[in-house]
Design an enzyme around this catalytic site. Structure first.
Site, PDB file in Angstrom:
ATOM      1  N   SER A 110       0.809  -1.227   0.000  1.00  0.00           N
ATOM      2  CA  SER A 110       0.000   0.000   0.000  1.00  0.00           C
ATOM      3  C   SER A 110       0.840   1.275   0.000  1.00  0.00           C
ATOM      4  O   SER A 110       0.322   2.346  -0.309  1.00  0.00           O
ATOM      5  CB  SER A 110      -0.928   0.010   1.221  1.00  0.00           C
TER       6      SER A 110
ATOM      7  N   LYS B 112       0.997   4.885   6.760  1.00  0.00           N
ATOM      8  CA  LYS B 112       0.427   5.716   5.695  1.00  0.00           C
ATOM      9  C   LYS B 112       1.139   7.067   5.688  1.00  0.00           C
ATOM     10  O   LYS B 112       1.916   7.392   6.589  1.00  0.00           O
ATOM     11  CB  LYS B 112      -1.079   5.948   5.909  1.00  0.00           C
TER      12      LYS B 112
END
Length: 271
Positions: free
Chosen positions: A62, A133
């Protein structure tokens, strides 16, 4: 006539071999000292990992291309300890309980403890509630996607994310227009087409926002494999974003930074 056999024991200092029992005790003592030393080192490493720098194993793609599957990153836990909060562009590890994961999965306490220790040393995948993230919006920011140029806007300023965005990805296939509440973060993965991030939790309690208090630390280095050893440089993509409560007014439909100035945002900007 004295017939007693002469005493044959030699001075141990002379280098004579020890008896079987003495050798066994000596070996056990050596192993005991080695075990205590190993235990002490393990405790020191765990304490260092708990309070200073913790390795994390990257389990998914990701955050590609910035972080690859199998990377061991080093998370700086002191980055936000002294009245410093995450900034736009920071890559952070956080506990997603209550934001990305509403109820943490149940597990055996002993297995959980062992897994946690292994994860703290970067030897196992992180807990299912830990995520990595990039910070795109901080408290007070208005984050919009997408502008007429297909880019993310923060406080009215289009952000050039080409430096870290996965090649071929668009900034977001999901349109959104949100204002980040104080004390929270809006986060997104660099591989936008392969990342479950704040966008996927807009309808959940909290609206996909991550509380600053849930941030574990900032990813500052890639420590393994050795061929990828490097520090994570700040992208600079958010350098010209105005402060929260201001918006960038641009000329025409370019959506760029040219001929712009910061003016107070109008009421109702939450969208």
């Amino acid at each position: 006539m004295d017939t007693e056999a002469p005493h044959t024991e030699r001075d141990r200092s002379s280098g004579a071999p020890l008896g079987t029992g003495e050798r066994s005790r000596s070996v056990r003592a050596s192993w005991g000292r080695a075990g205590l030393l190993g235990l002490g080192c393990a405790v020191a490493v765990l304490l260092f990992s708990a309070f200073v720098v913790q390795p994390f194993l990257i389990p998914s793609g990701s955050m590609e291309p910035t972080l690859q599957v199998g990377d061991r990153v080093l998370v700086n836990k002191l980055a936000y300890r002294f009245d410093t909060e995450p900034e736009r562009g920071d890559v952070v590890v956080f506990d997603g309980t209550g934001s990305f994961v509403q109820e943490p999965p149940e597990e055996n306490p002993v297995i959980g403890l062992l897994h946690g220790a292994a994860a703290a040393l970067g030897l196992a995948e992180p807990a299912e509630t830990d995520f990595v993230k990039r910070v795109v919006g901080v408290g007070g920011d208005r984050v919009v996607c997408c502008d007429k140029g297909g880019r993310v806007e923060v406080n009215g300023r289009a952000v050039d994310e080409r430096r870290y965005l996965y090649p071929g990805d668009t900034p977001s296939r999901v349109p959104f227009d949100i204002v980040v509440p104080p004390g929270t973060l809006w986060v997104m993965g660099d591989h936008r087409a392969n990342s479950r991030d704040s966008r996927d939790h807009l309808g959940d309690p909290g609206g996909g926002m991550v509380p600053v208090g849930k941030v574990v630390g900032r990813v500052d280095w890639i420590g393994w494999p050795l061929g990828r050893w490097s520090s994570l440089e700040h992208s600079g993509a958010f350098r010209d974003v105005p402060a929260p409560g201001l918006r960038d007014v641009t000329a025409g439909d370019s959506g760029g930074a040219a001929d712009s100035k910061d003016v107070p945002a109008p009421d109702g900007a939450h969208g």
